[in-house]
Motif scaffolding. Structure first.
Motif: not given
Ligand code: PGA
Length: 249
Positions: A133, A139, A180-181, A183-188, A223, A225
């Motif tokens: 990280r 990602e 938010s951290q 969610q960002e990875v889930h969305a990716a 979140q 995702d």
């Protein structure tokens, strides 16, 4: 609409009397929950847990599975054995298996395939270490772990699977990824799957794991995702686990 799933990963914890006390509490409240609940005890307790959750809306899962269907593999447990003992789910690629037992992406993909061949739903665990990280590779690492399965089996395999994003630095540490951290990875993850099959991606449940507690579950599960959680330490405490399940409601 994805139904939320909260799965308890008991790791190498439990004893007959403790399991029974814990499940008595969970079973008593399970019917009032809208989310799906699963518990993943160590292998020797599968039969006990199966009988304690009989007729109740709690699913059984295991923590690992052999990549082989049967044979001279001392100490291993096959997917068909898990299915015979009533398992619906099995974790594959948990970071402890990857880090402590040398499971590579290739082995994890083989286990994922073996699980599905036995009729089980694999919960594919992915996640980066702290140094990954910090060097901006989150990602990339997660995409590589997912690709191992996608390259081997194709995107259709994800239509009967669950993914769990578990940053290694958050597991058992008390440090959670911020909503938010996560969610960002889930969305990716969802975007990577969507590039191959948008319908599969829309239906895929992606759980968050890593120090999920009663205090942070609601915000994480809120979140867009995040479709539930894979719970370690807090899954061993009835009040905590149930509070987390209610947060997913
Ligand atoms: P934790 O474990 O909730 O204790 O951080 C999660 C997991 O390892 O699945």
């Amino acid at each position: 609409m994805r139904r939320k799933l909260v799965a308890g990963n008991w790791k190498m914890h439990g004893a007959l009397h403790q399991n029974s006390e814990l499940l008595t509490r969970i079973v008593a409240e399970a019917s009032g929950l809208l989310c799906e609940i699963a518990v993943c005890p160590p292998y020797p307790y599968l039969a006990q847990v199966r009988s304690l959750i009989q007729g109740v809306a709690v699913a059984l899962g295991a923590q690992s599975v052999s990549e082989h269907p049967s044979g001279a593999f001392t100490g291993e447990v096959s997917g068909s054995m898990l299915a015979e003992f009533g398992c619906r789910y099995v974790l594959v690629g948990h970071s402890e298996r990857r880090a402590l037992f040398g499971e590579t992406d290739t082995v994890v993909a083989a286990k994922f395939e073996a699980a599905q061949k036995a009729g089980l739903i694999p919960i594919l665990c992915v996640g980066e270490t702290l140094s990954e990280r910090e060097s901006g590779k989150t990602e990339f690492v997660v995409a590589r772990q997912l690709s191992a399965v996608l390259d081997r089996l194709g995107v259709a395999a994800m239509s009967s699977a669950v993914v769990a994003y578990e940053p290694v630095w958050a597991i058992g540490t008390g440090v959670t990824a911020s909503p938010s951290q996560a969610q960002e990875v889930h969305a990716a993850i969802r975007a990577q799957i969507a590039a191959l099959g948008s319908g599969v991606a829309a239906d895929l449940r992606i759980l968050y794991g890593g120090s999920v507690k009663p205090q942070n579950a609601k915000e994480l599960f809120g979140q867009s995702d995040i479709d539930g959680g894979l719970i370690g330490g807090a899954a061993l405490v009835a009040d905590d686990f149930l509070t987390i399940c209610h947060a997913a409601n």
